[in-house]
Design an enzyme around this catalytic site. Structure first.
Site, PDB file in Angstrom:
ATOM      1  N   GLY A  44       0.819  -1.213   0.000  1.00  0.00           N
ATOM      2  CA  GLY A  44       0.000   0.000   0.000  1.00  0.00           C
ATOM      3  C   GLY A  44       0.846   1.252   0.000  1.00  0.00           C
ATOM      4  N   GLY A  45       1.987   1.210  -0.694  1.00  0.00           N
ATOM      5  CA  GLY A  45       2.946   2.300  -0.623  1.00  0.00           C
ATOM      6  C   GLY A  45       2.712   3.450  -1.579  1.00  0.00           C
ATOM      7  N   GLY A  46       1.533   3.502  -2.213  1.00  0.00           N
ATOM      8  CA  GLY A  46       1.279   4.564  -3.174  1.00  0.00           C
ATOM      9  C   GLY A  46       0.160   5.511  -2.803  1.00  0.00           C
ATOM     10  N   SER A  47      -0.443   5.320  -1.622  1.00  0.00           N
ATOM     11  CA  SER A  47      -1.534   6.218  -1.209  1.00  0.00           C
ATOM     12  C   SER A  47      -1.601   6.262   0.308  1.00  0.00           C
ATOM     13  CB  SER A  47      -2.876   5.742  -1.784  1.00  0.00           C
ATOM     14  OG  SER A  47      -3.256   4.500  -1.200  1.00  0.00           O
ATOM     15  N   ASN A  91       1.720  -2.292   5.509  1.00  0.00           N
ATOM     16  CA  ASN A  91       0.936  -1.079   5.746  1.00  0.00           C
ATOM     17  C   ASN A  91      -0.472  -1.149   5.182  1.00  0.00           C
ATOM     18  OD1 ASN A  91       0.406   2.014   5.842  1.00  0.00           O
ATOM     19  ND2 ASN A  91       0.446   1.564   3.642  1.00  0.00           N
ATOM     20  N   TYR A 107     -12.680  -4.654  11.197  1.00  0.00           N
ATOM     21  CA  TYR A 107     -11.398  -3.946  11.127  1.00  0.00           C
ATOM     22  C   TYR A 107     -10.689  -3.980  12.474  1.00  0.00           C
ATOM     23  CZ  TYR A 107      -8.102  -0.034  10.722  1.00  0.00           C
ATOM     24  OH  TYR A 107      -6.972   0.749  10.752  1.00  0.00           O
ATOM     25  N   LYS A 110      -7.050  -5.622  13.341  1.00  0.00           N
ATOM     26  CA  LYS A 110      -5.920  -4.854  13.849  1.00  0.00           C
ATOM     27  C   LYS A 110      -5.432  -5.385  15.198  1.00  0.00           C
ATOM     28  CE  LYS A 110      -5.049  -2.208  10.464  1.00  0.00           C
ATOM     29  NZ  LYS A 110      -3.764  -2.424   9.750  1.00  0.00           N
TER      30      LYS A 110
END
Length: 256
Positions: free
Chosen positions: A19-22, A95, A160, A164
């Site tokens: 998820g490293g682009g947003s 992430n 969720y 977590k």
């Protein structure tokens, strides 16, 4: 991005971020690139323009691999590709997540399973994929993104918060298992980080004020505030820290 500290040992390190682009992830990618790391990341959406900007700014381009993290075969293939390009993964940042709100009535088995797949399952299988390379290098570092949401007892998204809580349990169990290989595993627990998605979907004046009133520090938390704590956990500066859940929330929940 401005930094108050520089982590010199991260220069040249092979880093993989899901998820490293947003959201928070794009700031993590930039943070590691700014330290001189060799970064690869996966993201469902097109991140070419983001990579272009980082290359212009830092003279270094991250390796972007389109991938849905719920597709474990594709995720592990992306990790292997990143290792071929940048060398065995030395730092893994799990992430990617999706904090969608949902009702309890009418929430199907398929809905539940998807929330576990996008928020918890891929963490384990990403770690599984990097273990052999970390062993070859006689060590490595894993940072798992959890959340204070379950510690606060938040309602409205039970799938969720359960996932977590599972991330924290996974972190502590694997820290024990992998410690003999000098692989450190820690969890980072963000507070209410005001990403674009949060502002678009859930931030309103009353709810934000109520949350900030619970914080010791009376300020909004921007996504870039997560970068340096992550760099710290990834670097030799935290060399004897493992199995820990590090809260970064401006002082809402208390551990210890």
């Amino acid at each position: 991005m401005k930094f108050s500290a520089t982590f010199h040992d991260l220069t040249g390190k092979s880093v993989f971020i899901s998820g490293g682009g947003s959201g928070i992830g794009e700031f993590l990618t930039e943070g590691f690139i700014a330290q001189g790391a060799e970064v690869a990341f996966v993201q469902r959406s097109d991140s070419a323009a983001f990579c272009d900007r980082l290359e212009r700014t830092y003279g270094s381009r991250p390796l972007f691999i389109p991938c849905d993290v719920t597709d474990i075969e594709a995720l592990q293939a992306a990790i292997h590709k990143a290792a071929e390009v940048n060398g065995d993964i030395e730092i893994l940042v799990n992430n990617a997540a999706w904090d969608n709100r949902h009702p309890n009535e009418g929430f199907s088995v398929e809905d539940w399973d998807y929330m576990q797949a996008v928020n918890l399952r891929h963490y384990f299988f990403a770690i599984q994929a990097v273990i052999p390379g970390m062993r070859r290098q006689r060590g490595g570092t894993i940072v798992n993104y959890s959340s204070i949401s379950y510690m606060m007892g938040n309602g409205g998204y039970a799938a969720y918060t359960a996932a977590k809580a599972g991330v924290t349990g996974l972190t502590r169990g694997l820290a024990r298992d992998l410690g003999k290989d000098n692989i450190r595993v820690n969890a980072l627990m963000p507070g209410w980080v005001l990403t674009d998605r949060q502002r678009e979907l859930w931030v309103d004046e009353a709810s934000l004020k109520a949350h900030i009133d619970r914080q010791c520090l009376k300020l909004e938390i921007p996504p870039e505030a997560m970068v340096e704590p992550t760099l710290f956990l990834a670097s030799a500066a935290s060399t004897v820290m493992t199995g820990q859940a590090v809260v970064v929330d401006a002082g809402v929940v208390v551990t210890g």
